[in-house]
Design a protein around this motif. Structure first.
Motif, PDB file in Angstrom:
ATOM      1  N   ARG A  31       0.805  -1.235   0.000  1.00 29.68           N
ATOM      2  CA  ARG A  31       0.000   0.000   0.000  1.00 29.68           C
ATOM      3  C   ARG A  31       0.825   1.266   0.000  1.00 29.68           C
ATOM      4  O   ARG A  31       0.380   2.295  -0.475  1.00 29.68           O
ATOM      5  N   HIS A  32       2.020   1.198   0.600  1.00 30.01           N
ATOM      6  CA  HIS A  32       2.739   2.448   0.848  1.00 30.01           C
ATOM      7  C   HIS A  32       4.027   2.608   0.058  1.00 30.01           C
ATOM      8  O   HIS A  32       4.731   3.601   0.256  1.00 30.01           O
ATOM      9  N   THR A  33       4.384   1.640  -0.775  1.00 31.79           N
ATOM     10  CA  THR A  33       5.642   1.803  -1.523  1.00 31.79           C
ATOM     11  C   THR A  33       5.367   1.789  -3.021  1.00 31.79           C
ATOM     12  O   THR A  33       4.378   1.206  -3.482  1.00 31.79           O
ATOM     13  N   GLY A  34       6.278   2.430  -3.770  1.00 35.46           N
ATOM     14  CA  GLY A  34       6.152   2.462  -5.234  1.00 35.46           C
ATOM     15  C   GLY A  34       6.852   1.287  -5.880  1.00 35.46           C
ATOM     16  O   GLY A  34       6.554   0.917  -7.019  1.00 35.46           O
ATOM     17  N   CYS A  35       7.806   0.715  -5.192  1.00 36.05           N
ATOM     18  CA  CYS A  35       8.431  -0.527  -5.657  1.00 36.05           C
ATOM     19  C   CYS A  35       9.220  -1.167  -4.518  1.00 36.05           C
ATOM     20  O   CYS A  35       9.510  -0.528  -3.504  1.00 36.05           O
ATOM     21  N   ILE A  36       9.516  -2.443  -4.734  1.00 37.73           N
ATOM     22  CA  ILE A  36      10.193  -3.237  -3.704  1.00 37.73           C
ATOM     23  C   ILE A  36      11.504  -3.752  -4.272  1.00 37.73           C
ATOM     24  O   ILE A  36      11.569  -4.183  -5.424  1.00 37.73           O
TER      25      ILE A  36
END
Ligand code: AMP
Length: 362
Positions: free
Chosen positions: A59-64
């Motif tokens: 939910r809170h990151t643009g990529c991992i």
């Protein structure tokens, strides 16, 4: 953009340090309370497969991205449903299994030492028969820094060696009489753009990387880049990939790959126009890649086990010190030093001076 990093060790710490100037923010998922990236990121202190933590990341990151190889595959699969995961989990699955990795090298025409799978006593004896001794028996998974491997000399009992590594699925590799160990670091952007850092010569002590030196116009640069390019393109890879080789005359035998920023690339922080950490972030965040050229002759020395007197070290002109905020423990990487000089002789002299200040504790 907020980047989620699985793992919170020194690699995550150096990623965060490189990412703030680009306007990036970071969250680490790391079970340890005293993670060394903790002071630089929001810290989800949970297991890597904790459903709530994974949900938060989607939910809170643009990529991992990730900083080590032993992230559970299921966690990556869960994350991938909702958020881009780079480098590709397929590259991770291959890199964490020495047999899959060696087979891929072979399929892509990348030379390796001779090897054979070992998952039973029969296979072990067949492998010894085929490869001969000396050879190295390595566990397929969970081996790093020389752990999970045994050198078998002529006359040694292969079964005893296999028991020593826990009778786990393994591979037997011919022992390579190499001249040098080198590594190449490549980076591939989201659109397929490729960049490579200069080859690096690596020196190990008790299986742990001790010293890396960047090489200049090395005749094997294009061979190494070609091999790395095949791997990057094979996976449609995004981010930094390190490939380690044994050099035998003018051949390079691939030993292993790491789908992440790599210890042999730490020199790039001060020694290259754009560091491996920044380029990894640029790639995973979908930004244009930066210049991988070297700024001079660089050496990176790991500080392992125990720190030397820091004031004495810092008195050496031009020395760059990086501490990871970890407590002393034998074999633990506590920090590193980078030296950067215009010419090679000046670097050798500086390196000798710094080496005399290190107790060489491991
Ligand atoms: P690895 O865990 O595969 O990176 O191995 C750690 C170190 O052991 C390497 O950096 C080499 O110095 C040595 N080593 C591993 N495999 C071989 C091999 N097949 N032949 C000779 N040395 C090896």
């Amino acid at each position: 953009m907020r980047i989620g990093i699985l793992g919170g060790g020194q690699l995550a710490r150096m990623l965060a340090l490189a990412g703030y100037p680009l306007g990036l923010e970071f969250t680490i998922l790391e079970p340890a309370a005293d993670a060394c990236a903790g002071p630089l990121a929001t810290h989800l202190q949970s297991a890597y497969d904790d459903p709530e933590a994974l949900e938060w990341l989607t939910r809170h990151t643009g990529c991992i991205t990730y900083e080590f190889e032993n992230v559970p595959a299921e966690a990556l699969a869960r994350l991938q449903q909702d958020v881009p995961v780079h480098p590709s989990p397929a590259a991770l699955a291959t890199a964490r299994d020495r047999l899959l990795e060696k087979r891929l090298f072979q399929d892509l025409g990348i030379e390796t030492a001779v090897f054979a799978p070992v998952s039973s006593k029969r296979e072990l004896l067949d492998a010894v028969e085929r490869i001969g001794l000396p050879a190295v028996l390595k566990s397929r998974t969970l081996g790093y820094d020389g752990k999970g491997q045994v050198v078998l000399q002529p006359g040694d009992d292969p079964l005893e060696a296999w028991v020593a590594i826990g009778r786990v699925p393994a591979i037997l590799e011919g022992l390579v009489a190499f001249e040098r160990e080198v590594s190449v670091i490549g980076v591939r952007g989201r659109g397929g753009e490729l960049r490579f850092y200069p080859l690096v010569e690596n020196h190990h002590q008790q299986g742990i990387l001790r010293l890396s030196l960047n090489l200049h116009e090395d005749p094997l640069q294009s061979l190494a880049e070609g091999y790395c390019r095949r791997l990057l393109n094979h996976f449609g890879y995004v981010g930094v990939l390190a490939v380690e080789f044994f050099q035998v005359e003018d051949r390079l035998l691939a030993n292993e790959m790491a789908p992440r920023v790599h210890n042999s690339g730490h020199w790039t922080i001060e020694g290259a126009v754009v560091s491996q950490f920044e380029n990894h972030l640029r790639a995973v965040a979908g930004m244009p890649l930066g210049d991988t050229s070297a700024l001079g002759h660089a050496a990176m020395l790991n500080l392992i086990g125990e720190l030397p007197d820091l004031d004495t070290l810092l008195a050496v002109p031009g020395l760059h010190l990086h501490l990871y905020g970890k407590s002393s423990r034998p074999g633990r990487k506590l920090g590193h030093i980078t030296l950067l000089e215009r010419d090679e002789n000046a670097l050798r002299e500086k390196l000798a001076q710094v080496n005399s200040l290190l107790s060489n504790s491991l």
